[in-house]
Motif scaffolding. Structure first.
Motif, short mmCIF file in Angstrom:
data_model
loop_
_atom_site.label_atom_id
_atom_site.label_comp_id
_atom_site.label_asym_id
_atom_site.label_seq_id
_atom_site.Cartn_x
_atom_site.Cartn_y
_atom_site.Cartn_z
N PRO A 232 0.84 -1.20 0.00
CA PRO A 232 0.00 0.00 0.00
C PRO A 232 0.87 1.24 0.00
CG PRO A 232 0.08 -0.97 2.20
CD PRO A 232 0.79 -1.93 1.28
N ALA A 233 0.35 2.34 -0.48
CA ALA A 233 1.13 3.57 -0.57
C ALA A 233 1.69 3.99 0.78
CB ALA A 233 0.26 4.68 -1.15
N SER A 234 0.99 3.71 1.84
CA SER A 234 1.42 4.11 3.19
C SER A 234 2.66 3.36 3.66
CB SER A 234 0.29 3.86 4.20
OG SER A 234 -0.06 2.49 4.24
N ARG A 235 3.05 2.28 2.94
CA ARG A 235 4.23 1.51 3.30
C ARG A 235 5.36 1.68 2.29
NH1 ARG A 235 2.28 -4.52 4.38
NH2 ARG A 235 4.56 -4.83 4.43
N ILE A 236 5.23 2.70 1.42
CA ILE A 236 6.24 2.95 0.39
C ILE A 236 6.91 4.29 0.66
CG2 ILE A 236 6.66 3.32 -2.06
CD1 ILE A 236 4.21 1.57 -2.63
N LEU A 237 8.23 4.25 0.78
CA LEU A 237 9.04 5.46 0.98
C LEU A 237 9.78 5.76 -0.31
CD1 LEU A 237 10.38 7.60 2.83
CD2 LEU A 237 12.06 5.85 3.46
N TYR A 238 9.70 7.01 -0.75
CA TYR A 238 10.34 7.42 -2.00
C TYR A 238 11.37 8.51 -1.71
CZ TYR A 238 10.77 10.19 -6.31
OH TYR A 238 11.24 10.91 -7.37
N THR A 239 12.63 8.21 -1.99
CA THR A 239 13.71 9.19 -1.85
C THR A 239 14.56 9.12 -3.10
OG1 THR A 239 13.78 8.75 0.54
CG2 THR A 239 15.59 10.03 -0.39
N SER A 240 14.53 10.16 -3.91
CA SER A 240 15.28 10.14 -5.16
C SER A 240 16.24 11.32 -5.21
CB SER A 240 14.34 10.16 -6.36
OG SER A 240 15.02 9.74 -7.52
N ASN A 241 17.24 11.22 -6.08
CA ASN A 241 18.30 12.21 -6.14
C ASN A 241 18.44 12.78 -7.54
OD1 ASN A 241 21.57 12.32 -6.87
ND2 ASN A 241 20.96 13.45 -5.06
N GLY A 242 18.50 14.11 -7.62
CA GLY A 242 18.78 14.76 -8.88
C GLY A 242 17.73 14.56 -9.95
N ILE A 243 16.47 14.53 -9.54
CA ILE A 243 15.41 14.28 -10.52
C ILE A 243 14.54 15.53 -10.70
CG2 ILE A 243 15.20 11.78 -10.46
CD1 ILE A 243 13.15 13.95 -8.14
N ALA A 244 13.77 15.53 -11.78
CA ALA A 244 12.87 16.64 -12.06
C ALA A 244 11.74 16.67 -11.04
CB ALA A 244 12.30 16.50 -13.48
N PHE A 245 11.22 17.86 -10.77
CA PHE A 245 10.14 18.00 -9.81
C PHE A 245 8.90 17.23 -10.24
CE2 PHE A 245 6.48 20.45 -8.06
CZ PHE A 245 6.68 20.13 -6.73
#
Length: 283
Positions: free
Chosen positions: A90-103
């Motif tokens: 589920p979305a509540s269990r997904i963490l998103y951390t990205s680097n150098g990407i477009a907004f």
């Protein structure tokens, strides 16, 4: 071809190769479970939450298995987010951390409803301008700590591209105040193959110096990078010692509202690196 096994004997690999032909990937499910259980057992008194850093292995069967074990998932790209959703997280269990990407990629993550960390001042400003206080967000900081197996996998030192330098805290606070942002967590990741537990404690000390600036803070994300043994003579991260030291550090840092900060970790290689086999024939 992928085959998941619950128990492993040497002859099992040969039997699988004969049955399914080669090349063949075989994953030892019980080893993954054992590694996750080690973490949960060591940190049982801390309430720590674990997000599997799926960049270590994004096989869909592995993702589903780790989800069923109870772990959450950490994603480094929007495609990993979509894969995690496809695997049933589920979305509540997904963490998103990205680097150098477009907004635009961060906007897409927001539309999917996942947990978001932002690692640049420019994207933090854009996020605040668009969402204000409506959508909680985390900030990835660069702690200026040199750690990891080698410089190529060190992500927290003062020349690293990952995260907003912690010494730019005043600029961060200006952006947060300008937009009235809801900052839910602070995140650091100092590198991979970290054997010295004091590296994590040093990161905690740095974060604790600034937590008072964020009254709505709920989580402290210490990343991953636990050392696993890959050749004779190496020593892995002492998970039990790490849990003791991390637990003691957080126990001594009560929040003003009396609510303790939750501890997050992002183990990836630690969970899966010793569980995979590539079976092929040599003529």
């Amino acid at each position: 071809k992928v085959y998941m096994i619950q128990s492993l004997q040497p002859e099992t690999l040969i039997q699988l190769a004969q049955q399914y032909e080669t090349p063949l990937y075989v994953y030892h499910a019980e080893k993954i479970k054992d590694q996750y259980t080690r973490l949960k057992t060591a940190f049982r008194d801390t309430g720590a939450v674990f997000f599997y850093a799926c960049k270590a292995l994004t096989n869909i069967s592995i993702l589903r298995y780790i989800k069923d074990l109870g772990a959450n998932v950490d994603c480094s790209s929007i495609n990993e987010v979509k894969l995690a959703l496809h695997a049933g997280f589920p979305a509540s269990r997904i963490l998103y951390t990205s680097n150098g990407i477009a907004f635009s990629e961060i906007e897409e993550a927001q539309q999917l409803g996942v947990i978001i960390n932002i690692d640049s001042l420019s994207n933090l400003d854009k996020f605040g301008a668009k969402f204000g206080h409506d959508y909680p967000v985390g900030i990835r900081l660069r702690p200026n700590i040199l750690a990891g197996g080698n410089i190529k996998i060190s992500t927290g030192h003062d020349k690293s591209k990952f995260g907003i330098p912690v010494d730019q805290i005043n600029k961060i606070l200006d952006v947060v105040k300008k937009h009235g942002m809801y900052i839910r967590d602070l995140h650091i990741h100092t590198g991979s193959e970290i054997q010295d537990v004091e590296v994590f404690i040093g990161g905690i000390d740095i974060l604790f110096e600034i937590t008072h600036h964020f009254p709505e803070l709920e989580f402290i994300d210490l990343g991953g990078g636990f050392k696993v043994v890959s050749k004779p003579g190496e020593q892995e991260t002492d998970i039990v010692l790490l849990a003791e030291k991390v637990g003691a550090a957080f126990a001594g840092h009560p929040r003003k509202n009396g609510k303790p900060l939750q501890i997050w970790f992002e183990p990836g290689k630690f969970l899966v690196s010793e569980a995979g086999f590539f079976v092929t024939r040599v003529k």
